[in-house]
Design a protein around this motif. Structure first.
Motif, PDB file in Angstrom:
ATOM      1  N   ARG A 189       9.265  76.743  51.258  1.00 13.13           N
ATOM      2  CA  ARG A 189       9.279  78.110  51.797  1.00 13.13           C
ATOM      3  C   ARG A 189      10.277  78.995  51.034  1.00 13.13           C
ATOM      4  N   GLU A 190      11.474  78.437  50.782  1.00 11.47           N
ATOM      5  CA  GLU A 190      12.502  79.251  50.121  1.00 11.47           C
ATOM      6  C   GLU A 190      12.116  79.565  48.680  1.00 11.47           C
ATOM      7  N   ARG A 191      11.635  78.561  47.982  1.00 15.35           N
ATOM      8  CA  ARG A 191      11.243  78.743  46.587  1.00 15.35           C
ATOM      9  C   ARG A 191      10.033  79.707  46.484  1.00 15.35           C
ATOM     10  N   HIS A 192       9.131  79.609  47.455  1.00 14.93           N
ATOM     11  CA  HIS A 192       7.957  80.479  47.498  1.00 14.93           C
ATOM     12  C   HIS A 192       8.394  81.945  47.592  1.00 14.93           C
ATOM     13  N   GLN A 193       9.315  82.230  48.515  1.00 13.84           N
ATOM     14  CA  GLN A 193       9.809  83.605  48.690  1.00 13.84           C
ATOM     15  C   GLN A 193      10.543  84.070  47.443  1.00 13.84           C
TER      16      GLN A 193
END
Ligand code: PLP
Length: 408
Positions: A300-304
């Protein structure tokens, strides 16, 4: 009678309106996403995918692939029939428990796609509520609109994300059983519904809420429960609907809600009753993806982070990035022919695959490229995308904004 002529005429209309769709022949490479092979008319070529809805790359995750292979090897491939005929396969039960837990609901029910969940879920719910009025957001997905139509009940459309208009409609129908139907994240513009305000209104006017979280589950909220989880309103929404085919990298859809609601849909929905259940291997793979994303926030963090970087780099290059609050990066073209041409040039000359988004998916005049970065789109790929897009924009004489001056 020349039946073929009817179909030829219909296809001709699409060609004339420049919205005949062509799909590239692609083969993804597990472990190397977003790289894929394009089986082009001139032979095989390596390309980079920039528009997949396998948003987090979970379709290649070793836990997910492993669960699918292990389950197929152990139990075989198909489900063997509808649940009425073949019973529940155990993997489905585990998947539904996982989903109910993800959304903090008593129960969940799995369908063969997100589309079917909406179509048969909304139609069935509305039919079971006497004198039901449906209030539907203007930009709801086709699957929801089909569900609403199929219900045969009265419906009214409120302006997109406009809670004042929604309240006006609620106030005009005091005491009437009402189902509010909306999405949490609209995938063509990347904007988010004001869920807390919608819940406030639903509670004030005694309405039921049905929220499609197809483009948010897995990606938002501390455990991937979606925008409703992120915004702390999951418990205030009656029915949450989602897909297993996007962030969870598999196939299938579901609703989650109270045990009574889920049991009623299970018992009455034709789109549940009369079609073969999902194969156990797919259920097990989806369960593995959901479980993983409940505890891992790396994706999720890397996606954002990737989405923010793509927006920043494309904007700095002068490209018309449409504003979006989420991981979706829409790039405005505003013309169906050049939208398609831009995609053809990107694929043929730059090995970049992006599908044109034309009417009826978006209104005429708002045609666009819809870019979906994943955790696996590295900096070099983003830079390559920006360069290719600028080149294509210049070739097609599409407007570029003035680039900001570098600091002296
Ligand atoms: N709901 C929305 C908002 C969608 O965009 C889509 C499809 O992309 C669906 C439902 C259908 O989901 P699925 O692809 O699982 O059928």
């Amino acid at each position: 009678m020349d039946y073929n002529k009817f179909f030829d005429d219909a296809l001709g209309r699409l060609h004339n309106e420049r919205r005949y769709r062509v799909f590239a022949d692609l083969e993804r490479i597990a472990g190397r996403y977003p790289h894929a092979v394009w089986h082009s008319p001139k032979g095989q070529r390596n390309v980079v995918m920039w528009c997949s809805n396998d948003y987090l790359g979970m379709g290649q995750h070793p836990k997910v692939v492993g669960a699918m292979v292990e389950t197929a090897t152990r139990t075989g491939t198909g489900a063997g029939g509808t649940r009425n005929i073949a019973g529940n396969n155990h993997s489905l039960i585990q998947l539904e428990q996982e989903l109910a837990d993800l959304h903090g609901k008593e129960a969940a029910l799995v369908f063969t796609s997100g589309y079917v969940s909406n179509q048969t879920g909304i139609a069935t719910l509305a039919k079971l509520i006497p004198n039901c009025l449906i209030l539907s957001d203007a930009l709801n997905h086709n699957s929801m609109i089909e569900g609403i139509r199929q219900s045969g009940t009265e419906y009214l459309v409120f302006r997109h994300n406009d809670v004042a208009h929604l309240e006006e409609l609620l106030r005009a129908h005091p005491g009437r059983p009402t189902l509010i139907v909306c999405e949490s994240l609209y995938s063509m513009d990347g904007d988010v519904a004001p869920l807390a305000k919608i819940c406030d209104l639903a509670e004030r006017y005694g309405a039921m809420t049905y929220v499609d979280e197809v483009h948010a589950v897995g990606m938002y909220g501390p455990r991937g429960g979606g925008i409703a989880e992120r915004d702390g309103v999951m418990h205030r929404i009656d029915i949450l609907e989602g897909t297993l085919a996007k962030a969870f990298g598999c196939l299938g859809g579901y609703i989650a809600g109270s045990a009574k609601v889920v049991d009623a849909v299970r018992s009455y929905a034709p789109g549940f009753i009369f079609t073969t259940a999902l194969p156990p291997a797919i259920c097990a793979a989806a369960t593995a993806a959901i479980r993983h994303l409940k505890s891992s926030s790396w994706e999720r963090e890397r996606h954002q982070d990737r989405a923010a970087r793509v927006k920043a780099i494309l904007t700095a290059a002068g490209l018309p990035v449409m504003s979006s609050d989420t991981h979706i990066v829409p790039l405005f073209v505003g013309d169906p022919e050049r939208c398609k041409k831009a995609c053809d040039l990107l694929l043929e000359e730059h090995g970049i695959y992006i599908q044109p988004i034309n009417y009826p998916t978006v209104p005429k005049g708002t045609e666009r490229l819809r870019i979906t970065p994943s955790p696996y789109h590295e900096d070099a790929l983003i830079d390559g995308l920006a360069e290719a897009l600028v080149h294509v924009w210049e070739q097609l004489e599409l407007p570029l904004y003035a680039k900001p001056m570098a600091a002296e």
